[in-house]
Scaffold this active site. Structure first.
Site, mmCIF file in Angstrom:
data_model
loop_
_atom_site.group_PDB
_atom_site.id
_atom_site.type_symbol
_atom_site.label_atom_id
_atom_site.label_comp_id
_atom_site.label_asym_id
_atom_site.label_seq_id
_atom_site.Cartn_x
_atom_site.Cartn_y
_atom_site.Cartn_z
ATOM 1 N N GLY A 10 -22.166 -37.856 -20.074
ATOM 2 C CA GLY A 10 -22.363 -37.496 -21.474
ATOM 3 C C GLY A 10 -22.089 -38.718 -22.336
ATOM 4 C CB CYS A 11 -20.587 -39.096 -25.678
ATOM 5 S SG CYS A 11 -20.069 -40.405 -26.805
#
Length: 169
Positions: A10-11
């Site tokens: 993800g981020c």
């Protein structure tokens, strides 16, 4: 001996901070992996469908931390059943993936993914691929949450504390 693995979770801001808490991790760097363009910018990855995943290059000491141990920590930081999404972040750049440079690591990674799958009734969406390419992100993304303690992160502060305690205990 120091080894390198590339983890997309993800981020990359939160994934980097999380990885930095783990005993045996020597160095991390955020960047973009396995895409279709050369040396993309963050803006290009977010808006131009470059195919890159936000990824953390993790250099670790395998005398302190084995690859299976590292992967089990990584699995705690992701929802492995979500495709192209972690937390509120949506898009292929936020997919989960493990990208290796040593072909002998593939069997270890696949074994860990098989074990992980036993805990879920949905398919595991974590990519397991050789690293095709990797480009470091711009400097302002490196150690972003250290520079911006109130910055956005899809991971909870509790998770950072938990990984720190578990990896040192």
């Amino acid at each position: 001996m120091k080894k390198t693995i590339f983890l997309a979770g993800g981020c990359f801001w939160g994934t980097q901070k999380y990885m930095d808490q783990i005993k045996g991790v020597c160095e991390t760097e955020v960047g973009f992996a396995n895409g279709n363009t050369v040396n993309p910018s963050y803006e290009e990855v977010c808006h131009n469908n470059t195919g890159h995943a936000e990824t953390v290059r993790v250099i670790y000491d395998d005398a302190v931390l084995s690859l299976p141990q590292l992967l089990r920590f990584y699995f705690r930081s992701i929802n492995p059943t979500r495709l192209n999404r972690q937390g509120e972040d949506k898009g292929s750049q936020y997919r989960t993936g493990i990208y290796y440079t040593d072909p002998q690591e593939e069997a270890v990674i696949r074994e860990e993914l098989t074990e992980l799958a036993k805990n879920y009734d949905k398919p595991i969406m974590v990519e397991c691929l050789p690293l095709k390419n990797y480009y470091p992100a711009e400097e302002y993304h490196q150690k972003y949450l250290e520079k911006n303690p109130n910055g956005y992160c899809h991971l909870s502060e509790h998770l950072f504390e938990e990984v720190f305690e578990k990896s040192r205990g």
